[in-house]
Design an enzyme around this catalytic site. Structure first.
Site, PDB file in Angstrom:
ATOM      1  N   GLU A   1     -70.983  21.762   8.618  1.00  0.00           N
ATOM      2  CA  GLU A   1     -70.305  22.342   7.452  1.00  0.00           C
ATOM      3  C   GLU A   1     -70.100  21.289   6.364  1.00  0.00           C
ATOM      4  O   GLU A   1     -70.178  21.589   5.180  1.00  0.00           O
ATOM      5  CB  GLU A   1     -68.964  22.968   7.859  1.00  0.00           C
ATOM      6  CG  GLU A   1     -69.082  24.107   8.881  1.00  0.00           C
ATOM      7  CD  GLU A   1     -70.122  25.154   8.532  1.00  0.00           C
ATOM      8  OE1 GLU A   1     -70.397  25.360   7.329  1.00  0.00           O
ATOM      9  OE2 GLU A   1     -70.685  25.758   9.473  1.00  0.00           O
TER      10      GLU A   1
ATOM     11  N   PHE B   1     -74.906  41.602   9.689  1.00  0.00           N
ATOM     12  CA  PHE B   1     -74.247  42.851   9.284  1.00  0.00           C
ATOM     13  C   PHE B   1     -72.987  42.618   8.462  1.00  0.00           C
ATOM     14  O   PHE B   1     -72.523  43.515   7.781  1.00  0.00           O
ATOM     15  CB  PHE B   1     -73.924  43.716  10.505  1.00  0.00           C
ATOM     16  CG  PHE B   1     -75.146  44.231  11.192  1.00  0.00           C
ATOM     17  CD1 PHE B   1     -76.007  45.100  10.536  1.00  0.00           C
ATOM     18  CD2 PHE B   1     -75.462  43.828  12.485  1.00  0.00           C
ATOM     19  CE1 PHE B   1     -77.149  45.565  11.155  1.00  0.00           C
ATOM     20  CE2 PHE B   1     -76.607  44.290  13.110  1.00  0.00           C
ATOM     21  CZ  PHE B   1     -77.450  45.155  12.446  1.00  0.00           C
TER      22      PHE B   1
ATOM     23  N   GLY C   1     -74.496  37.127   4.816  1.00  0.00           N
ATOM     24  CA  GLY C   1     -75.660  37.096   3.932  1.00  0.00           C
ATOM     25  C   GLY C   1     -76.996  36.818   4.592  1.00  0.00           C
ATOM     26  O   GLY C   1     -77.950  36.460   3.915  1.00  0.00           O
ATOM     27  N   TYR C   2     -77.110  36.952   5.908  1.00  0.00           N
ATOM     28  CA  TYR C   2     -78.343  36.533   6.566  1.00  0.00           C
ATOM     29  C   TYR C   2     -79.265  37.681   6.966  1.00  0.00           C
ATOM     30  O   TYR C   2     -80.172  37.492   7.759  1.00  0.00           O
ATOM     31  CB  TYR C   2     -78.025  35.679   7.800  1.00  0.00           C
ATOM     32  CG  TYR C   2     -77.558  34.288   7.440  1.00  0.00           C
ATOM     33  CD1 TYR C   2     -78.456  33.217   7.430  1.00  0.00           C
ATOM     34  CD2 TYR C   2     -76.250  34.040   7.080  1.00  0.00           C
ATOM     35  CE1 TYR C   2     -78.043  31.944   7.093  1.00  0.00           C
ATOM     36  CE2 TYR C   2     -75.817  32.773   6.729  1.00  0.00           C
ATOM     37  CZ  TYR C   2     -76.720  31.721   6.740  1.00  0.00           C
ATOM     38  OH  TYR C   2     -76.311  30.457   6.404  1.00  0.00           O
TER      39      TYR C   2
HETATM   40 ZN    ZN Z   1     -74.870  26.471   7.941  1.00  0.00          ZN
END
Ligand code: ZN
Length: 684
Positions: free
Chosen positions: A469, A602, A605-606
């Site tokens: 992250e 779902f 954003g993937y």
């Molecule tokens: Zn990542």
């Protein structure tokens, strides 16, 4: 009016402690009214020039993003019934406004005219890329649709936004609703003391005043800090099965059932894609494609399973001939302990969060020449555990800042880990003569919380997640792009977004970095060399299985968004099953409802993009390869390569195509060899 609403505050970080769910509806109401007026004025006066169309759009998007982004952030980290209700009421208005802007014909015509006029050649490469993105976005927002199609398209968008929110809420609710209280020490046999401490603390928090780590009771949940250590270490097979089944069927039935939502989401996405002239949603969202080498992973995964079975038999386990899904993590840990002579739990005392942060920041200074300083108390936060940091350039000038929200809070915080933007870098949107508006990031993790007054002792997996992250955060924070619409992670094609994040994970295996980020909680000594060697040797352990698992997710995602016709017999779960038959070594359980908590595709954003993890891993492994080639122990070489990484991947962000950015760093196009080598799957 709006002055008193803290959500509408300008020129400051969000005043989190003053924001209440009750502020959301009126803030959004006022904001949308204001933005509608701005949009109307723009449509009446729009000019086919950079200043005449793009600059006003930038300001508009920024204002909407800052207010609605804060609300979205709080939905992820401070979820409550009241906030949800406010969010549900406000969301349709926001979606409608975004569509009205995206479908504005005067704006679209101005952009098209700009694209074809002599003004075009006066734009620089970044500006051109922004205009091209705006044109593509307008098409994907339905600017070209006729009246009837457009009203259907808009209804679909509103419905999709609602369903996605509901999907995420269900996952959170289902996680919160499930717990298992164990009262007999034999039921916790084999589990590490860190887990017993956490579960006793959770039991005390829910009213079992006398709960103790040694004698219980222990309260287990489905969040990662509970679930993973239990599956890896609990000797009681029946309890592993129970918690595993609960995890896999989460949000798959009953009150929080996501199955009907999945069908609706897939059907609406397909209809949306068709309205826009694409055969499937995957075609709509796929920008580039990569076919990974699946064969090597399947073979390696079968070997992994066979060695687990052999090892379980060697240990005389009853289940050896019949290993089930809830046995895999357990036996994988036992075999790892046998083969590499250490347990993951042995590592935990070496990774107290404060020390890990010191190590991470020292690495950041070495690689990129920036320092990180704690600035707690200098920004308002949404939870007492949240920390605030400033990032300073070599000259001591502040370039960025970030919030860190480290610990798991299963009641109110979404699972997983993520980076999001709080403020984006921009020169034009700078206020008060500050020259450039500095980026601010949110880093959110769900790691093991502090127990009994000790700092959070992190598993090695939690350490790599934090590095991951932070890598996203670096791309957001160290951008040098002045245009808000292409600075940081904005306008980066999603299949390249995971490059800086996965790149940073590699450093967790670097000896000198490891020495800096580990210090035993009692003795203060860094991770001993012997233990480091074992950890490093175990790096490729089960790499085939891990790779296969990621590929299985990617293929399922693509199959659902490409070939699958919603309403088909068996539904989405049948598609998942078909993919699993080709790509998993153990059959799925009948009640497997993993899709019901597959938030990446779902609730996030993937969709049709999960494979980007795999693709970006090729990029990140190859990028790390540049450091290996330069010599990881050569301080000057690392510094030089780090600076080049900073000035390309981190600085350029979405201002150029990812291939151009990568090539600028590496001097050539990406090569898959480094990834296969790091995973131990390379043939040489
Ligand atoms: Zn990542």
């Amino acid at each position: 009016m709006s002055q008193e609403n803290p959500l509408l505050a300008r020129n400051s970080l969000p005043p989190f402690s003053a924001i209440r769910p009750g502020h959301v509806e009126s803030a959004v109401g006022d904001l949308i009214a204001e933005l509608r007026e701005t949009l109307q004025a723009l449509e009446e006066n729009v000019q086919p020039t950079w200043e005449g169309v793009v600059v006003p759009l930038e300001a508009l998007g920024d204002r909407l993003g800052s207010v609605w982004g804060t609300v979205g952030h709080l939905m992820g980290v401070q979820n409550s019934d009241a906030l949800r209700e406010a969010f549900e009421h406000a969301q349709p208005e926001v979606v409608r406004f975004a569509l009205a802007q995206g479908q504005s014909r005067p704006i679209y015509r101005a952009l098209e005219t700009l694209h074809g006029s002599e003004n075009w050649s006066a734009l620089d490469a970044v500006q051109k890329r922004i205009v091209e993105s705006l044109l593509r976005e307008a098409k994907h927002s339905g600017v070209g649709l006729d009246e009837a199609e457009r009203s259907r398209f808009n209804a679909i968008q509103e419905e999709l936004a609602r369903l996605t929110t509901e999907f995420n809420n269900h996952v959170l609710d289902a996680t919160r609703a499930w717990s298992l209280v164990l009262g007999d020490p034999s039921e916790m046999e084999g589990t590490p003391s860190s887990l017993r401490e956490l579960c006793a603390q959770r039991a005390r928090e829910s009213g079992e005043a006398d709960a103790s780590p040694e004698t219980g009771p222990w309260k287990l949940g489905l969040d990662a800090p509970c679930l993973i250590p239990f599956l890896e270490h609990a000797v009681r097979r029946d309890l592993r099965e129970k918690i595993y089944r609960a995890y896999l069927s989460k949000a798959g039935s009953g009150e929080f059932d996501n199955s009907p939502l999945i069908e609706k989401i897939l059907a609406l996405r397909r209809e949306e894609a068709r309205l826009l002239g694409y055969a499937s949603y995957a075609e709509l969202s796929l920008a580039s494609k990569m076919a990974p080498d699946v064969g090597a992973s399947i073979d390696a995964a079968h070997e992994d399973l066979a060695s687990l079975q052999a090892f379980a038999a060697h240990c005389g386990a009853d289940e050896a001939g019949d290993l089930q899904l809830w046995d895999i993590a357990f036996w994988a840990q036992r075999l790892r302990e046998e083969r590499y002579a250490y347990s993951e739990e042995e590592l935990r005392p070496y990774f107290p969060l404060p020390r890990v942060l010191d190590g991470l920041f020292a690495l950041t200074r070495r690689l990129f020449g920036v320092s990180v300083q704690a600035a707690d108390g200098q920004a308002d936060v949404w939870h007492p555990d949240v920390r605030f940091f400033r990032v300073l350039d070599a000259t001591g000038e502040e370039v960025a800042a970030f919030f860190l929200d480290p610990y798991s809070r299963p009641g109110e915080k979404r699972g997983g880990a993520w980076m999001d933007e709080c403020v984006g870098r921009s020169r034009r949107l700078a206020e008060n003569g500050e020259g450039v508006r500095k980026p601010v990031a949110y880093l959110v993790c769900n790691q093991s919380p502090p127990v009994d007054g000790q700092p959070s002792l992190m598993s090695f997996g939690e350490v790599t997640t934090l590095f991951h992250e932070f890598g996203h955060g670096l791309q957001h924070m160290l951008t040098r792009v002045d245009e808000a619409m292409a600075s940081g992670i904005r306008n980066v094609e999603w299949d390249a977004v995971e490059l800086p994040s996965q790149f940073m994970e590699n450093w967790c295996y670097h000896r000198a970095t490891m020495a800096e980020l580990s210090a035993h909680i009692d003795t203060g000594e860094p991770l001993p060399d012997a233990l480091y060697q074992k950890l490093d040797a175990a790096r490729t352990y089960r790499a085939g299985s891990d790779m296969l698992r990621q590929l299985y997710f990617s293929f399922t995602d693509l199959a659902l968004h490409h070939e699958y016709q919603p309403g088909e017999a068996g539904g989405a779960f049948a598609v998942q099953r078909r993919v699993a038959e080709r790509n998993a070594v153990l059959p799925l359980l009948d009640e497997d409802r993993f899709l019901c908590s597959f938030g990446h595709i779902f609730g996030g954003g993937y969709a049709a993009g999960y494979y980007s993890y795999k693709w970006a891993e090729v990029l990140s492994a190859d990028a790390f390869g540049a450091f290996e080639e330069a010599g990881l122990e050569d301080v000057a070489a690392v510094e030089q390569t780090g600076l080049r990484f900073r000035e390309t991947v981190l600085a350029l962000g979405g201002s150029r195509s990812p291939m151009e950015v990568f090539t600028a760093f590496r001097g050539r196009e990406p090569d898959v060899e480094a990834l296969l080598r790091h995973s131990g799957l390379s043939e040489t």
